[in-house]
Design an enzyme around this catalytic site. Structure first.
Site, mmCIF file in Angstrom:
data_model
loop_
_atom_site.group_PDB
_atom_site.id
_atom_site.type_symbol
_atom_site.label_atom_id
_atom_site.label_comp_id
_atom_site.label_asym_id
_atom_site.label_seq_id
_atom_site.Cartn_x
_atom_site.Cartn_y
_atom_site.Cartn_z
ATOM 1 N N ARG A 62 1.028 -1.156 0.064
ATOM 2 C CA ARG A 62 0.255 -0.300 -0.029
ATOM 3 C C ARG A 62 0.974 1.216 -0.061
ATOM 4 O O ARG A 62 0.587 2.259 -0.450
ATOM 5 C CB ARG A 62 -1.024 0.069 1.087
ATOM 6 N N TYR A 115 -15.917 17.539 -15.133
ATOM 7 C CA TYR A 115 -16.541 16.063 -15.027
ATOM 8 C C TYR A 115 -17.494 16.031 -13.876
ATOM 9 O O TYR A 115 -17.016 16.336 -12.734
ATOM 10 C CB TYR A 115 -14.935 15.404 -14.623
ATOM 11 N N ASP A 186 -7.187 19.423 -13.738
ATOM 12 C CA ASP A 186 -7.475 18.172 -14.199
ATOM 13 C C ASP A 186 -7.069 18.323 -15.932
ATOM 14 O O ASP A 186 -8.076 18.863 -16.399
ATOM 15 C CB ASP A 186 -8.940 17.769 -13.917
ATOM 16 N N LYS A 211 -7.881 7.439 -19.729
ATOM 17 C CA LYS A 211 -8.339 7.897 -20.780
ATOM 18 C C LYS A 211 -6.862 8.120 -21.703
ATOM 19 O O LYS A 211 -6.592 6.897 -22.197
ATOM 20 C CB LYS A 211 -8.786 9.499 -20.804
HETATM 21 C C1 LIG Z 1 -12.877 9.989 -16.883
HETATM 22 C C2 LIG Z 1 -12.420 11.557 -16.195
HETATM 23 C C3 LIG Z 1 -12.208 11.578 -14.631
HETATM 24 C C4 LIG Z 1 -12.471 10.268 -13.770
HETATM 25 O O1 LIG Z 1 -11.564 9.416 -14.119
HETATM 26 P P1 LIG Z 1 -11.912 7.698 -13.695
HETATM 27 O O2 LIG Z 1 -10.402 7.324 -14.253
HETATM 28 O O3 LIG Z 1 -13.117 7.393 -14.883
HETATM 29 O O4 LIG Z 1 -11.889 7.740 -12.312
HETATM 30 C C5 LIG Z 1 -11.877 12.772 -14.149
HETATM 31 N N1 LIG Z 1 -11.778 14.000 -14.869
HETATM 32 C C6 LIG Z 1 -11.933 13.960 -16.105
HETATM 33 C C7 LIG Z 1 -11.774 15.151 -16.814
HETATM 34 C C8 LIG Z 1 -12.414 12.801 -16.709
HETATM 35 O O5 LIG Z 1 -12.615 12.770 -18.257
#
Ligand SMILES: *Cc1c(COP(=O)(O)O)cnc(C)c1O
Length: 398
Positions: A62, A115, A186, A211
């Protein structure tokens, strides 16, 4: 690591960054280490390690994993950051970071075009623990106006989801640092290929590595990159909350990252091409693509982005039904959430992330009924264009 000092190109970093030139086991690729614990030679080593006088792997899974650490080092190299910490998903990265950095009575500013689960988390969890939350328009001025004495964090996306808004980062960073507010971006939609937020003074970059970074629609992961002390504090918190990345997924991520620049540049070019096709079509009311001159943030986009990314959002005149006809007529993009991977994906936000809201509620948060979000994969651009033109023609006949 030397590769962060002499700044190499993104593909060189993607292939070699964060991994030793010659491994002690001589294998070309990083091995997947499946281990929960990393035994000590003897009690002397244990005590030296606990006192901080001995470098060695973390004692327990962890707290660290060698495969995960190589992927973290590669991501830090790609973002030009001192350190990175990987987690089990993008949401794990966002929620762990916010919980680690905020305390009762403090305040956070988010942008409305973001998001959805990030906003839901802020409203339903942060507020429950006594953190003030303001969710404002995605503009630098709105973010700056929302800052107050208690504000600790400004969290925004670049580009935002789904309208691909690009804030004036320099203006936000300047106002935030004057108030000792931490800025978090983000940058999932931008990737380190299209934008380098840390170079603009942003404190932390977060990605859903699910992504573009993983890029093959086969893993969930999230990462936080920034200055070493801040990342260490978040890692410490992760040691409690425990949403760590599995080493097998870390390997898939390392593998996916090696082609990041190739994929993203291809996706940039194809998405721009399809955005231009859409903009010419009479069925399309509006197209959002950051590097098109008709995008509301075109000026910021040209300043901060070296590529527009693989996502195109567009609004159809015919509303929800037209969107459905178009989505169902497309033969290459699959109907699915997510984005950034090698397979093209398409969705109607009104029927995916915002399904349970009424049209009025969706309108109130800016989600149009005829909105379609297309995430371009790495298929041949000619094929994707022909498929899109065919689906648009089906719409006219419809
Ligand atoms: C998909 C996404 C998230 C969340 O990510 P996960 O890997 O699905 O938990 C957060 N921010 C953005 C901009 C996203 O496209």
């Amino acid at each position: 690591m030397s590769d962060t000092r002499e700044r190499r190109g993104p593909s060189t970093l993607a292939v070699h960054g964060g991994e030793p030139a010659v491994r002690s086991d001589r294998s070309l690729t990083t091995p997947v280490v499946h281990a929960t614990a990393y035994p000590f030679e003897d009690t002397r080593e244990l005590v030296d390690y606990m006192e901080g006088s001995r470098e060695r792997p973390a004692e327990y899974g962890r707290y660290g994993n060698p495969t995960v650490e190589r992927a973290e080092a590669k991501l830090a190299a790609l973002e030009g950051g001192e350190a990175a910490v990987l987690m089990a998903s993008g949401m794990a990265a966002i929620t762990t970071t916010l919980l680690a950095m905020l305390r009762q009575g403090q305040h956070v500013v988010l942008t409305r075009d973001a998001y959805r689960k990030t906003r839901v988390f802020a409203r339903s969890v942060l507020e429950r623990y006594g953190v003030g939350v303001d969710i404002v328009e995605p503009s630098a001025q709105a973010v700056i106006d929302a800052m107050r004495d208690e504000t600790r964090i400004v969290l925004t996306e670049a580009p935002t989801n789904p309208y691909l808004r690009v804030l004036d980062l320099a203006a936000v960073v300047k106002a935030a640092s004057a108030r000792r507010v931490k800025t978090i971006i983000d940058a999932t939609f931008a990737t380190p290929i299209n934008m380098q937020p840390l170079a603009h003074g942003v404190d932390l970059v977060i990605h859903s590595a699910t992504k573009y970074l993983g890029g093959h629609n086969d893993l969930l992961a999230g990462v936080v990159v920034g200055r070493a002390p801040l990342v260490a504090a978040i890692r410490e918190f992760l040691g409690m909350t425990g949403a760590v990345l599995d080493p097998h997924n870390a390997y898939l991520l390392l593998r996916g990252l090696k082609t990041l620049a190739l994929r993203v540049r291809h996706q940039n070019a194809t998405a721009r091409r399809l955005a231009d096709v859409l903009a010419e079509d009479p069925a399309v009311a509006r197209v959002w693509y950051p590097l098109r001159p008709d995008h509301p943030d075109h000026e910021n986009a040209t300043r901060y982005l070296s590529g527009g990314g693989g996502v195109v959002s567009f609004e159809l005149h015919g509303g929800l039904a037209a969107g459905t006809r178009l989505v169902d007529a497309l033969r290459i993009p699959k109907l699915a959430p997510s984005l950034g991977g090698v397979e093209s994906l398409v969705e109607q936000p009104a029927l995916m992330s915002f399904f349970e809201l009424s049209p009025d509620q969706r309108a109130a948060i800016g989600i149009g009924e005829g909105l379609v979000r297309l995430s371009v994969g790495v298929e041949d651009p000619e094929d994707l264009e022909a498929d899109l033109r065919h689906a648009l023609a089906a719409l006219r006949e419809g």
